[in-house]
Design a protein around this motif. Structure first.
Motif, PDB file in Angstrom:
ATOM      1  N   GLN A 268       0.866  -1.187   0.000  1.00  0.00           N
ATOM      2  CA  GLN A 268       0.000   0.000   0.000  1.00  0.00           C
ATOM      3  C   GLN A 268       0.894   1.225   0.000  1.00  0.00           C
ATOM      4  N   ASN A 269       0.733   2.056  -1.035  1.00  0.00           N
ATOM      5  CA  ASN A 269       1.495   3.288  -1.183  1.00  0.00           C
ATOM      6  C   ASN A 269       0.606   4.432  -0.687  1.00  0.00           C
ATOM      7  N   GLU A 270       0.990   5.059   0.407  1.00  0.00           N
ATOM      8  CA  GLU A 270       0.170   6.081   1.058  1.00  0.00           C
ATOM      9  C   GLU A 270       0.849   7.442   0.903  1.00  0.00           C
ATOM     10  N   VAL A 271       0.188   8.379   0.212  1.00  0.00           N
ATOM     11  CA  VAL A 271       0.731   9.731  -0.018  1.00  0.00           C
ATOM     12  C   VAL A 271      -0.182  10.748   0.652  1.00  0.00           C
ATOM     13  N   ASN A 272       0.405  11.690   1.421  1.00  0.00           N
ATOM     14  CA  ASN A 272      -0.354  12.720   2.121  1.00  0.00           C
ATOM     15  C   ASN A 272       0.103  14.100   1.676  1.00  0.00           C
ATOM     16  N   CYS A 273      -0.864  14.928   1.270  1.00  0.00           N
ATOM     17  CA  CYS A 273      -0.579  16.314   0.909  1.00  0.00           C
ATOM     18  C   CYS A 273      -0.291  17.097   2.186  1.00  0.00           C
ATOM     19  N   LEU A 274       0.845  17.812   2.235  1.00  0.00           N
ATOM     20  CA  LEU A 274       1.228  18.565   3.429  1.00  0.00           C
ATOM     21  C   LEU A 274       0.519  19.918   3.530  1.00  0.00           C
ATOM     22  N   VAL A 275      -0.246  20.276   2.479  1.00  0.00           N
ATOM     23  CA  VAL A 275      -0.949  21.557   2.489  1.00  0.00           C
ATOM     24  C   VAL A 275      -2.376  21.391   2.996  1.00  0.00           C
ATOM     25  N   CYS A 276      -3.114  20.437   2.379  1.00  0.00           N
ATOM     26  CA  CYS A 276      -4.525  20.275   2.759  1.00  0.00           C
ATOM     27  C   CYS A 276      -4.787  18.991   3.540  1.00  0.00           C
ATOM     28  N   GLU A 324       8.662   9.356   4.354  1.00  0.00           N
ATOM     29  CA  GLU A 324       9.633  10.261   3.730  1.00  0.00           C
ATOM     30  C   GLU A 324       8.930  11.416   3.046  1.00  0.00           C
ATOM     31  N   GLU A 325       9.582  12.575   3.063  1.00  0.00           N
ATOM     32  CA  GLU A 325       9.041  13.742   2.377  1.00  0.00           C
ATOM     33  C   GLU A 325       9.601  13.781   0.966  1.00  0.00           C
ATOM     34  N   LEU A 326       8.701  13.877  -0.010  1.00  0.00           N
ATOM     35  CA  LEU A 326       9.111  13.848  -1.412  1.00  0.00           C
ATOM     36  C   LEU A 326       9.794  15.158  -1.793  1.00  0.00           C
ATOM     37  N   PHE A 331       6.917  16.005  -6.473  1.00  0.00           N
ATOM     38  CA  PHE A 331       5.733  16.590  -5.832  1.00  0.00           C
ATOM     39  C   PHE A 331       4.462  15.899  -6.296  1.00  0.00           C
ATOM     40  N   TYR A 332       3.539  15.707  -5.363  1.00  0.00           N
ATOM     41  CA  TYR A 332       2.302  14.964  -5.590  1.00  0.00           C
ATOM     42  C   TYR A 332       1.212  15.885  -6.150  1.00  0.00           C
ATOM     43  N   MET A 333       0.527  15.450  -7.197  1.00  0.00           N
ATOM     44  CA  MET A 333      -0.588  16.203  -7.770  1.00  0.00           C
ATOM     45  C   MET A 333      -1.814  15.986  -6.885  1.00  0.00           C
ATOM     46  N   CYS A 334      -2.085  16.966  -6.047  1.00  0.00           N
ATOM     47  CA  CYS A 334      -3.210  16.867  -5.118  1.00  0.00           C
ATOM     48  C   CYS A 334      -4.513  17.190  -5.851  1.00  0.00           C
ATOM     49  N   GLN A 341       1.836  19.531  -4.902  1.00  0.00           N
ATOM     50  CA  GLN A 341       2.113  20.066  -3.583  1.00  0.00           C
ATOM     51  C   GLN A 341       3.172  19.223  -2.872  1.00  0.00           C
ATOM     52  N   LYS A 342       3.737  19.821  -1.835  1.00  0.00           N
ATOM     53  CA  LYS A 342       4.627  19.057  -0.972  1.00  0.00           C
ATOM     54  C   LYS A 342       3.841  17.922  -0.333  1.00  0.00           C
ATOM     55  N   SER A 343       4.489  16.783  -0.213  1.00  0.00           N
ATOM     56  CA  SER A 343       3.757  15.628   0.316  1.00  0.00           C
ATOM     57  C   SER A 343       4.717  14.639   0.949  1.00  0.00           C
ATOM     58  N   THR A 344       4.159  13.713   1.684  1.00  0.00           N
ATOM     59  CA  THR A 344       4.932  12.620   2.274  1.00  0.00           C
ATOM     60  C   THR A 344       4.457  11.292   1.693  1.00  0.00           C
ATOM     61  N   LYS A 345       5.336  10.312   1.741  1.00  0.00           N
ATOM     62  CA  LYS A 345       5.006   8.992   1.202  1.00  0.00           C
ATOM     63  C   LYS A 345       5.433   7.923   2.203  1.00  0.00           C
TER      64      LYS A 345
END
Length: 472
Positions: A268-276, A324-326, A331-334, A341-345
């Motif tokens: 499972q690849n989990e990506v979180n937007c650090l903005v929203c 980890e912070e990308l 950068f992840y397309m939120c 946006q900045k994101s973590t994975k």
């Protein structure tokens, strides 16, 4: 390569009584009587030495193409003969007109028939005592280096693979797969017949040339790339997809095969937007996990420096699954912010495979060079606990998360395009070292000191969790 000259050059009715006596690997050149590198002409069945001895096999071809006595030009049929010969040791086939090794056969399959006949002649002296060679004395110590048959002769219950020319990358993977999977063991059953003469995997190698063009030739290749190509193609073949179309390498919509049921897991690849704070989840099937060796362990120390902490396999697994912070290039397309946006994975293991294949990323690009990370990574022989990397560990039995080591592939040397590959494999509680044709028993203490490149772990059976050796 596909040779166009086989049908005209290979004799259609081969008289096997024309072969010399004895084992093909010891046949002598009909000119110089050397028994080094014998080759047999597939037109007339005469035996000559290879080009790196006295070159009489090549001269036999050249003489057949030169004008006959009296200056008469040879007919087309005569010039199309004596072009193809077979190595009496590796059973590989070579065409002098094409100046290359041959992977195809005649319409009647004559090349394979000759190959099988030579193999039967080579193995004939071994047939009578093969059963004895595989029988262990009950009094043998588990740590005994050699197995004794009833005749008292020292022998091994394993068979090496001949190196066909920088094919150690393939040999190491095949021996590792032999140590792991029953289905592969059946296909490669000859590897555990205990023959003192190494088995030649040339037929398989030529099939590899056909279906994997990037592995053609005799240059050194990457063992991990070969393993992935081999498993992917085997998966597609078992699906009945022979047209080369790419299909997922993990079971989807009922497409599971023996490859994915044994090696297949899910991340499972989990990506979180650090903005929203939007979270995105994606499920990725895998046949193996490629693990970075953490940067703090890569530095080479001089003799004067104190030795640093030892890198462990758990360090590599933690590095793989840590949050980890990308960086900017990733950068992840939120979808909520409608922009990158900045994101973590973070990776989680959703489903563990029966055979866990761990690839240590020892080769890294720096400028225009691919350098090797030679750091020693400590790994367990048994009780590798994967429970801490699971997405839902509370839903898994502890026994289903424990793995025992079954095989190790090792790269010796400094570069991916050079060096040498060997493998360690476990069979019936004993460890063996496979170095192409040479098979030697070894101890656990030697195995754990290896600088592993690929590690194969097998899931421990709940019914036999107390056993140290899982039979496959």
């Amino acid at each position: 390569m596909e040779c166009p000259h086989l049908n005209s050059s290979v004799c259609t009715s081969i008289d096997y009584s024309g072969f010399p006596n004895g084992s093909p690997s010891s046949w002598c050149c009909s000119v110089c009587r050397s028994n080094k590198s014998p080759w047999v002409c597939l037109t007339c069945l005469s035996v000559h030495c290879g080009r790196y001895v006295n070159g009489h096999a090549k001269k036999h071809y050249e003489d057949s193409q030169s004008p006959a006595a009296g200056g008469q030009k040879r007919c087309d049929k005569q010039q199309s003969q004596h072009l193809v010969c077979m190595d009496c040791i590796s059973y590989s086939t070579f065409c002098y007109r094409c100046d290359d090794f041959v992977v195809n056969d005649t319409r009647l399959g004559q090349v394979q028939k000759v190959r099988e006949h030579l193999q039967s002649l080579e193995n004939a002296p071994l047939t009578a005592d093969r059963t004895l060679k595989r029988k262990l004395l009950e009094s043998s110590s588990p740590n005994s280096k050699l197995l004794k048959d009833n005749g008292g002769a020292s022998t091994l219950c394993a068979t090496g693979l001949r190196n066909l020319g920088n094919t150690c990358f393939m040999n190491a993977i095949l021996q590792s797969l032999r140590s792991l999977v029953e289905e592969f063991r059946k296909t490669l059953c000859s590897l555990w017949q205990g023959n003192p003469t190494a088995f030649s995997p040339d037929s398989l190698f030529y099939v590899v040339w056909k279906i994997m063009p990037s592995f053609r030739g005799y240059q050194q290749q990457d063992a991990h790339e070969f393993m992935r190509y081999l498993l992917d193609h085997l998966h597609r073949e078992l699906q009945g997809n022979r047209n080369g179309a790419k299909t997922p390498a993990a079971p989807q919509n009922g497409s599971s095969t023996v490859v994915t049921s044994i090696f297949g897991g899910v991340l499972q690849n989990e990506v979180n937007c650090l903005v929203c704070g939007t979270e995105s989840r994606k499920y990725d099937p895998f046949l193996d996990l490629s693990l970075d060796i953490p940067s703090q362990f890569r530095h080479k120390r001089t003799k004067d420096q104190e030795p640093g902490p030892t890198c462990t396999l758990l360090d590599c697994l933690r590095s793989f699954t840590d949050l980890e912070e990308l960086d900017e290039t990733e950068f992840y397309m939120c979808h909520k912010c409608k922009k990158k946006q900045k994101s973590t994975k973070k990776f989680w293991v959703q489903k563990l495979p029966k055979v866990l294949c761990l690839h240590l990323k020892r080769f890294h690009w720096t400028s225009y060079l691919r350098n090797k990370v030679d750091t020693y990574v400590e790994f367990p022989l048994r009780d590798l606990d994967m429970r801490g990397y699971l997405l839902e560990p509370e839903n898994s039995l502890r026994g289903g998360c424990l793995y025992d080591l079954a095989a190790v592939v090792v790269h010796h040397g400094s570069g991916v395009g050079s060096g040498h590959y060997t493998a360690y494999g476990r069979q019936e509680g004993r460890w063996y070292h496979f170095n192409d044709s040479t098979v030697t028993p070894t101890e656990e203490e030697t195995v754990v000191k290896a600088k592993a490149y690929i590690l194969f772990y097998t899931e421990r059976n709940d019914t036999a969790s107390s056993e140290m050796d899982t039979k496959l």
